[in-house]
Scaffold this active site. Sequence first.
Site, PDB file in Angstrom:
ATOM      1  N   CYS A  29      10.823 -14.366   8.532  1.00  0.00           N
ATOM      2  CA  CYS A  29      11.441 -13.455   7.552  1.00  0.00           C
ATOM      3  C   CYS A  29      12.940 -13.272   7.771  1.00  0.00           C
ATOM      4  CB  CYS A  29      10.758 -12.100   7.591  1.00  0.00           C
ATOM      5  SG  CYS A  29       9.000 -12.261   7.495  1.00  0.00           S
ATOM      6  N   HIS A  64      14.333  -6.134   4.588  1.00  0.00           N
ATOM      7  CA  HIS A  64      13.243  -7.082   4.348  1.00  0.00           C
ATOM      8  C   HIS A  64      12.069  -6.314   3.733  1.00  0.00           C
ATOM      9  CE1 HIS A  64      10.193 -10.026   4.740  1.00  0.00           C
ATOM     10  NE2 HIS A  64       9.631  -9.511   5.825  1.00  0.00           N
ATOM     11  N   ASN A  70       5.583  -9.532   0.167  1.00  0.00           N
ATOM     12  CA  ASN A  70       6.435 -10.039   1.248  1.00  0.00           C
ATOM     13  C   ASN A  70       6.651 -11.545   1.055  1.00  0.00           C
ATOM     14  OD1 ASN A  70       7.537 -10.933   3.632  1.00  0.00           O
ATOM     15  ND2 ASN A  70       6.093  -9.866   4.969  1.00  0.00           N
TER      16      ASN A  70
HETATM   17  N1  ACO Z   1      -8.203  -3.437   1.792  1.00  0.00           N
HETATM   18  C1  ACO Z   1      -8.990  -2.453   2.266  1.00  0.00           C
HETATM   19  N2  ACO Z   1      -9.121  -2.175   3.575  1.00  0.00           N
HETATM   20  C2  ACO Z   1      -8.425  -2.938   4.433  1.00  0.00           C
HETATM   21  C3  ACO Z   1      -7.580  -3.982   4.008  1.00  0.00           C
HETATM   22  C4  ACO Z   1      -7.505  -4.220   2.627  1.00  0.00           C
HETATM   23  N3  ACO Z   1      -6.724  -5.187   2.111  1.00  0.00           N
HETATM   24  N4  ACO Z   1      -7.034  -4.551   5.096  1.00  0.00           N
HETATM   25  C5  ACO Z   1      -7.485  -3.907   6.163  1.00  0.00           C
HETATM   26  N5  ACO Z   1      -8.347  -2.917   5.768  1.00  0.00           N
HETATM   27  C6  ACO Z   1      -9.064  -1.954   6.588  1.00  0.00           C
HETATM   28  C7  ACO Z   1      -9.243  -2.413   8.014  1.00  0.00           C
HETATM   29  O1  ACO Z   1     -10.375  -3.245   8.141  1.00  0.00           O
HETATM   30  C8  ACO Z   1      -9.412  -1.104   8.727  1.00  0.00           C
HETATM   31  O2  ACO Z   1     -10.717  -0.679   8.532  1.00  0.00           O
HETATM   32  P1  ACO Z   1     -11.526   0.085   9.702  1.00  0.00           P
HETATM   33  O3  ACO Z   1     -10.731   1.339   9.951  1.00  0.00           O
HETATM   34  O4  ACO Z   1     -12.862   0.317   9.114  1.00  0.00           O
HETATM   35  O5  ACO Z   1     -11.500  -0.836  10.874  1.00  0.00           O
HETATM   36  C9  ACO Z   1      -8.496  -0.144   7.952  1.00  0.00           C
HETATM   37  O6  ACO Z   1      -8.281  -0.776   6.662  1.00  0.00           O
HETATM   38  C10 ACO Z   1      -7.166   0.104   8.609  1.00  0.00           C
HETATM   39  O7  ACO Z   1      -6.598  -1.161   9.002  1.00  0.00           O
HETATM   40  P2  ACO Z   1      -5.213  -1.246   9.728  1.00  0.00           P
HETATM   41  O8  ACO Z   1      -4.932  -2.662  10.046  1.00  0.00           O
HETATM   42  O9  ACO Z   1      -5.203  -0.248  10.854  1.00  0.00           O
HETATM   43  O10 ACO Z   1      -4.251  -0.723   8.558  1.00  0.00           O
HETATM   44  P3  ACO Z   1      -2.738  -0.381   8.658  1.00  0.00           P
HETATM   45  O11 ACO Z   1      -2.529   1.003   8.207  1.00  0.00           O
HETATM   46  O12 ACO Z   1      -2.132  -0.792   9.961  1.00  0.00           O
HETATM   47  O13 ACO Z   1      -2.130  -1.328   7.540  1.00  0.00           O
HETATM   48  C11 ACO Z   1      -0.919  -3.377   7.379  1.00  0.00           C
HETATM   49  C12 ACO Z   1      -2.259  -2.720   7.700  1.00  0.00           C
HETATM   50  C13 ACO Z   1      -0.571  -3.082   5.947  1.00  0.00           C
HETATM   51  C14 ACO Z   1      -1.058  -4.876   7.587  1.00  0.00           C
HETATM   52  C15 ACO Z   1       0.166  -2.814   8.315  1.00  0.00           C
HETATM   53  O14 ACO Z   1      -0.285  -2.852   9.647  1.00  0.00           O
HETATM   54  C16 ACO Z   1       1.453  -3.565   8.211  1.00  0.00           C
HETATM   55  O15 ACO Z   1       2.100  -3.559   7.201  1.00  0.00           O
HETATM   56  N6  ACO Z   1       1.886  -4.171   9.296  1.00  0.00           N
HETATM   57  C17 ACO Z   1       3.133  -4.906   9.327  1.00  0.00           C
HETATM   58  C18 ACO Z   1       2.903  -6.234   8.775  1.00  0.00           C
HETATM   59  C19 ACO Z   1       4.173  -6.865   8.434  1.00  0.00           C
HETATM   60  O16 ACO Z   1       5.124  -6.225   8.088  1.00  0.00           O
HETATM   61  N7  ACO Z   1       4.161  -8.138   8.557  1.00  0.00           N
HETATM   62  C20 ACO Z   1       5.198  -8.903   8.174  1.00  0.00           C
HETATM   63  C21 ACO Z   1       6.437  -8.737   9.014  1.00  0.00           C
HETATM   64  S1  ACO Z   1       6.956 -10.223   9.518  1.00  0.00           S
HETATM   65  C22 ACO Z   1       6.885 -11.184   8.201  1.00  0.00           C
HETATM   66  O17 ACO Z   1       7.189 -10.720   7.149  1.00  0.00           O
HETATM   67  C23 ACO Z   1       6.392 -12.593   8.315  1.00  0.00           C
END
Ligand code: ACO
Length: 326
Positions: A113, A253, A283
């Site tokens: 990114c 970003h 993203n």
């Molecule tokens: N729909 C519904 N539920 C979901 C989904 C979905 N798409 N995805 C995950 N869940 C569930 C999980 O299974 C989990 O369920 P559980 O509690 O029963 O186990 C629950 O939702 C919470 O999951 P988390 O992973 O803890 O959710 P979080 O609040 O952390 O959000 C996310 C996840 C959006 C991926 C977040 O962690 C994030 O944005 N992280 C940064 C990612 C990022 O920015 N990456 C790119 C940067 S680098 C680049 O761009 C290449």
Amino acid sequence: MKRIKIIGTGSYLPEKVLTNDDLTKMVDTSDEWITQRTGIKERHIASQEEATSDLGVKAARRCFETFDIDPKSIDCIIFGTVTPDKLFPSTAIYVQKALNLPNIPAFDISAACSGFIYGLAIANGIINSTSMKRALVLGGETLSKVTNWNDRSTCVLFGDGVGCAVVEESHDQSGLLSIYIGADGNMENLLHQPAGGSRNPATFETVEKKLHTIHMEGNEVYKYAVNTMQMAAEKALSMANISSEDIKWFVPHQANIRIIDTTAKYLKVPKEKVFVNIDKTANTSAGSIPIALDQMNRDGLLKKGDIILIDAFGAGFTWGASVIRW
Ligand code: ACO
């Protein structure tokens, strides 16, 4: 040192739009979950025939046409991408071929990114240390091609698109006032594409196990993203001797609205100065910042003299930030 400035921007997003509601028919998710956790409503998806360079060529042509730039004046092509057309040669080579710009150097940067900001830093070095005067810096991806469409924790997050900028030496007050890039390989396993390279060459097994797709520990990435984007932005501001109050636009970003909001809060940048288009693009990795800059440019949001802070974080981890006087 010569200061470089952006003299034109371009972008291209594929025609097909995939909404959150469309995704609910593919995996167990909901528009509400995706919107609340990420701010994303829809994303653009490349067709089977479209590779990353095809998007790049369209972005570059839009830039040349809109800003009346002669393609023949380009001395160098730099493409930040982690979804190249092929592992080799570089994606920039295909852009060079399509634009019919023979003999000029063309190469890719793999900084996820942060690829566009890395590209600006390299263009700055090239313009300062060689006889080359103008560089075409592209950033962007077709992440849909390396997405596991059965994995709801990643497939809702990404989109396709390429943005670009043409840079050259500035002869007035405008241009890049600072540029800062960095990396830390210790957390490489938190966000990666495990197979397809020399560590894990393609086999039937790697394909079966979907090791050619994005693997991410979202929670962990989130924590590093927020802290690192704040650090990188502060470093770029201090290098430029600019206070965050002087910023007209913060262009982070576009990975997750919560990362954007928290970083802006840490930097004390009010909401109205933060540019957000993640709802429409998701993203797009290295595409996110140049696509945003081009959208702002076309919408007339960028005025001469405005101070703009761009700030990125990505797989590696890599990061980069730059203060630009428009
Ligand atoms: N729909 C519904 N539920 C979901 C989904 C979905 N798409 N995805 C995950 N869940 C569930 C999980 O299974 C989990 O369920 P559980 O509690 O029963 O186990 C629950 O939702 C919470 O999951 P988390 O992973 O803890 O959710 P979080 O609040 O952390 O959000 C996310 C996840 C959006 C991926 C977040 O962690 C994030 O944005 N992280 C940064 C990612 C990022 O920015 N990456 C790119 C940067 S680098 C680049 O761009 C290449």
